[in-house]
Enzyme design. Structure first.
Site, PDB file in Angstrom:
ATOM      1  N   HIS A  92       0.869  -1.178   0.000  1.00 34.82           N
ATOM      2  CA  HIS A  92       0.000   0.000   0.000  1.00 34.82           C
ATOM      3  C   HIS A  92       0.910   1.234   0.000  1.00 34.82           C
ATOM      4  CE1 HIS A  92      -2.695   2.972   1.930  1.00 34.82           C
ATOM      5  NE2 HIS A  92      -3.702   2.204   1.533  1.00 34.82           N
ATOM      6  N   ASP A  99       3.008  -4.788   8.033  1.00 31.14           N
ATOM      7  CA  ASP A  99       1.788  -4.006   7.847  1.00 31.14           C
ATOM      8  C   ASP A  99       0.618  -4.977   7.964  1.00 31.14           C
ATOM      9  OD1 ASP A  99      -0.488  -2.851   6.841  1.00 31.14           O
ATOM     10  OD2 ASP A  99       0.464  -1.976   5.070  1.00 31.14           O
ATOM     11  N   GLN A 105      -4.741  -5.206   7.014  1.00 37.43           N
ATOM     12  CA  GLN A 105      -5.833  -6.072   6.544  1.00 37.43           C
ATOM     13  C   GLN A 105      -5.907  -7.380   7.323  1.00 37.43           C
ATOM     14  OE1 GLN A 105      -8.116  -5.121   4.517  1.00 37.43           O
ATOM     15  NE2 GLN A 105      -7.166  -3.249   3.776  1.00 37.43           N
ATOM     16  N   LYS A 144     -10.406  -0.845  10.650  1.00 33.99           N
ATOM     17  CA  LYS A 144     -10.568  -2.045   9.816  1.00 33.99           C
ATOM     18  C   LYS A 144     -10.851  -3.269  10.684  1.00 33.99           C
ATOM     19  CE  LYS A 144      -7.251  -0.344   6.397  1.00 33.99           C
ATOM     20  NZ  LYS A 144      -8.030   0.214   5.305  1.00 33.99           N
ATOM     21  N   CYS A 155      -4.931   2.629  -3.517  1.00 27.65           N
ATOM     22  CA  CYS A 155      -3.675   3.133  -2.921  1.00 27.65           C
ATOM     23  C   CYS A 155      -2.528   2.159  -3.186  1.00 27.65           C
ATOM     24  CB  CYS A 155      -3.812   3.410  -1.427  1.00 27.65           C
ATOM     25  SG  CYS A 155      -5.042   4.652  -1.050  1.00 27.65           S
TER      26      CYS A 155
HETATM   27  N1  C6P Z   1      -6.335   0.395   2.845  1.00 26.24           N
HETATM   28  C1  C6P Z   1      -8.200   0.165   1.343  1.00 26.24           C
HETATM   29  O1  C6P Z   1      -9.288   0.504   0.859  1.00 26.24           O
HETATM   30  P1  C6P Z   1      -4.991   3.583   7.097  1.00 26.24           P
HETATM   31  O2  C6P Z   1      -5.563   4.419   5.991  1.00 26.24           O
HETATM   32  O3  C6P Z   1      -3.796   4.234   7.710  1.00 26.24           O
HETATM   33  O4  C6P Z   1      -6.013   3.131   8.077  1.00 26.24           O
HETATM   34  O5  C6P Z   1      -4.473   2.215   6.430  1.00 26.24           O
HETATM   35  C2  C6P Z   1      -3.512   2.270   5.438  1.00 26.24           C
HETATM   36  C3  C6P Z   1      -3.300   0.908   4.863  1.00 26.24           C
HETATM   37  C4  C6P Z   1      -2.067   0.311   5.018  1.00 26.24           C
HETATM   38  N2  C6P Z   1      -1.839  -0.933   4.572  1.00 26.24           N
HETATM   39  C5  C6P Z   1      -2.781  -1.642   3.956  1.00 26.24           C
HETATM   40  C6  C6P Z   1      -2.472  -3.037   3.511  1.00 26.24           C
HETATM   41  C7  C6P Z   1      -4.050  -1.101   3.759  1.00 26.24           C
HETATM   42  O6  C6P Z   1      -4.990  -1.819   3.161  1.00 26.24           O
HETATM   43  C8  C6P Z   1      -4.310   0.223   4.201  1.00 26.24           C
HETATM   44  C9  C6P Z   1      -5.638   0.875   3.957  1.00 26.24           C
HETATM   45  C10 C6P Z   1      -7.667   0.879   2.552  1.00 26.24           C
HETATM   46  O7  C6P Z   1      -7.554  -0.763   0.863  1.00 26.24           O
HETATM   47  C11 C6P Z   1      -7.767   2.353   2.415  1.00 26.24           C
HETATM   48  S1  C6P Z   1      -6.674   2.997   1.220  1.00 26.24           S
END
Ligand code: C6P
Length: 436
Positions: free
Chosen positions: A149, A227, A230, A253, A394
Site C-alpha cells: 500500500h 503491515d 488487513q 478495519k 492506494c
Molecule cells: N487500505 C483500502 O481501501 P490507514 O488508511 O492508515 O487506516 O491504512 C492504510 C493501509 C495500510 N496498509 C494496507 C495493507 C491497507 O490496506 C491500508 C488501507 C484501505 O484498501 C484504504 S486505502
C-alpha cells in the site's frame, strides 16, 4: 438516561468482557449470528438493501462500539494522564485498559510495547521517521514487497531521500505470489530495514511473513515491520510467535473507530528510538536548556490522544474475541471460495490476484470486446445497493505491475453472506447488460 455518576464505574469496562450476545457463542459461526449487532447493515441505499463489500477500506461498527463511544462522551469524557480529579483518572483507566486489551489481543509481552497512533499510516511513518532517519544512511537498503500500500512505500521513499538509502522491491508473479527466491537473493548485509504487508488489500495475497522474518534473521540483523492493516480483522495474531520487530494496524478495519491505530514494537527497539513527535505527555522534564523524555509508551505519544477511539477499539476487540477470530476465519474462507467461484462464472470477468493463499479481497476487471471501466462498474453496483471500492486502492505500483489502470474490489467481512455475493453477481450482470 445518561446521568453522570462520578465514582460509579460503568460495569462494562471493568468486568471481564461479556460475550457480545448469546447468539454469537453458537457453533459453527454464521454471519446471521452477528448481523443484528451492526445497525448499518439493515439500512437501504437507493431503495435497495445495503450490500456492504468494502471492508478492506473500513469495516462497519457494531452496537457495542457505538454505545461505548456514546457512553464515553456522555459520561466519561476528560483529558487523560493529566488530572487528579475522578473523571480524568477514570478516563485514564479506561484508555490504559484498552491498551492492555490490545496487548493481550496480539500477545505482546508488555503493554509498554503498544503505541497508540492515528492509523496504520501513522504507525509506519513513526517507524520510518524515527528509526529510519536516525539509523539509515548511504549504502543501506530498505526492502519492501511489490504489493505494498502507498503507506508502506512513500514513508520509506522519504527516508531514502533524506538518508541516501535505497529502496529495494521483492517482486511477485502474475498470480500475486511473492518470489521468495528473489527475496532471499535480495537479503544482504546492506539490508537495514524490511517492511512487509501481511495481507494485500489490492490482491488478497497472504504473504508468508513468519517464514520471511525467520529467513531475514538468518541473513541480516535488519528489523522487520509488518503491515497488518488487513490481517487483524480476519486472523488471530501473535506478535511474539511471528517475531516481528514492529507491527502496524488500524482500529477502523477491525470494527473499531476511525482515527485510532496501533504500533507494536519490541521494547528494546522502541526504547532506543528518538521520539517521533514532541509535545505534552511525552516528556519527563522540560527546561529551555534540556528536555528529558517520558518512559514508553508515552515517549512515543505526544499530545492529547484519541481517547474515545482507543477505548472504542478496546470494545471492538472484546467483541471480536467473544466471537473468536478462528471461527470467523473459517466462515470467511468458505465465503471467499463461494465468491471466487461465482465471479469466475461471469463472462469476461477476470480476477486480479489469484495467489495460492488468499483472504477477503476479490479484485476484478471486466474485459472482452467492450472493457468496462471499474468506476462505471462501481457506479452501477451502487445503484443496486452494492458498495465496492474501485480504483487503484492506494496501490498504483500493483496496477502498473498488472498493466491495468484500476480494478473493482469486493472485500468481505465476517458479517457478509452468500446472498450478498449473489446480489453482487446479479448487479455485475446488470453492468454487462448496460455497458458490455
Ligand atoms: N487500505 C483500502 O481501501 P490507514 O488508511 O492508515 O487506516 O491504512 C492504510 C493501509 C495500510 N496498509 C494496507 C495493507 C491497507 O490496506 C491500508 C488501507 C484501505 O484498501 C484504504 S486505502
Amino acid at each position: 438516561m445518561s446521568t453522570l455518576e462520578i465514582g460509579k464505574t460503568p460495569a462494562v469496562e471493568h468486568a471481564p468482557p461479556a460475550p457480545a450476545s448469546p447468539r454469537t457463542t453458537l457453533k459453527p459461526f454464521h454471519a446471521r449470528d452477528i448481523r443484528p449487532d451492526f445497525p448499518i447493515l439493515s439500512t437501504t441505499v437507493h431503495g435497495k438493501p445495503l450490500v456492504y463489500l468494502d471492508n478492506a477500506a473500513t469495516t462497519q461498527k457494531q452496537r457495542q462500539v457505538i454505545e461505548t463511544l456514546d457512553r464515553y462522551y456522555t459520561q466519561q469524557n476528560a483529558n487523560i494522564h493529566r488530572g487528579v480529579y475522578t473523571l480524568s483518572q477514570h478516563a485514564t483507566d479506561l484508555y490504559e485498559q484498552a491498551r492492555k486489551k490490545i496487548q493481550r489481543f496480539i500477545n505482546a509481552r508488555d503493554s509498554r510495547e503498544i503505541i497508540f497512533t492515528r492509523s496504520t499510516t501513522e504507525s509506519v511513518n513513526l517507524v520510518a521517521s524515527s528509526y529510519g532517519r536516525s539509523r539509515l544512511g548511504t549504502h543501506d537498503e530498505i526492502l519492501i514487497t511489490a504489493m505494498e500500500h502507498h503507506s508502506n512505500i512513500v514513508p520509506w521513499q522519504i527516508v531514502c531521500e533524506q538518508t541516501g538509502a535505497t529502496l529495494r522491491l521483492i517482486p511477485m508473479d502474475d498470480r500475486g505470489d511473492l518470489l521468495l527466491d528473489e527475496y532471499e537473493r535480495l537479503l544482504s548485509p546492506r539490508t537495514k530495514f524490511i517492511s512487509l504487508v501481511q495481507l494485500s488489500n489490492s490482491l488478497g495475497t497472504i504473504n508468508p511473513v513468519q517464514e520471511m522474518i525467520r529467513v531475514a534473521r538468518q541473513k541480516t540483523g535488519a528489523p522487520v515491520l509488518i503491515d497488518g492493516a488487513q490481517w487483524v480483522a480476519h486472523f488471530p495474531l501473535d506478535v511474539q510467535k511471528l517475531d516481528a520487530d514492529f507491527y502496524a494496524f488500524s482500529g477502523h478495519k477491525l470494527f473499531g473507530p476511525t482515527g485510532i491505530g496501533v504500533l507494536y514494537g519490541k521494547q528494546s527497539l522502541l526504547d532506543s528510538m528518538p521520539p517521533y513527535q514532541g509535545g505534552g505527555d511525552m516528556i519527563s522534564s522540560v527546561t529551555f536548556e534540556k528536555t528529558t523524555y517520558n518512559d514508553l509508551p508515552y515517549k512515543s505519544e505526544a499530545g492529547t490522544p484519541n481517547i474515545a477511539g482507543g477505548i472504542g477499539l478496546g470494545a471492538a476487540i472484546d467483541y471480536v474475541q467473544s466471537i473468536g477470530l478462528e471461527r470467523m476465519a473459517a466462515y470467511e474462507h468458505e465465503l471467499l471460495e463461494y465468491a471466487t467461484t461465482r465471479l469466475s462464472e461471469v463472462r469476461n470477468l477476470r480476477i486480479v490476484g489469484t495467489a495460492r493463499e488468499k483472504a477477503s479481497v476479490l479484485s476484478f476487471v471486466l474485459e472482452g470486446a467492450h472493457p468496462i471501466h471499474p468506476h462505471d462498474i462501481g457506479t452501477i453496483l451502487d445503484g443496486e445497493g452494492v458498495a465496492v471500492r474501485t480504483g487503484h486502492h492506494c496501490c498504483q505500483p500493483v496496477m502498473d505491475r498488472f498493466k491495468i489502470p484500476a480494478t473493482a474490489r469486493a472485500s468481505i467481512a465476517a458479517y457478509n453472506t452468500k446472498e450478498e455475493i449473489d446480489a453482487l453477481v446479479d448487479a455485475i450482470a446488470k453492468v454487462i447488460e448496460f455497458l458490455g
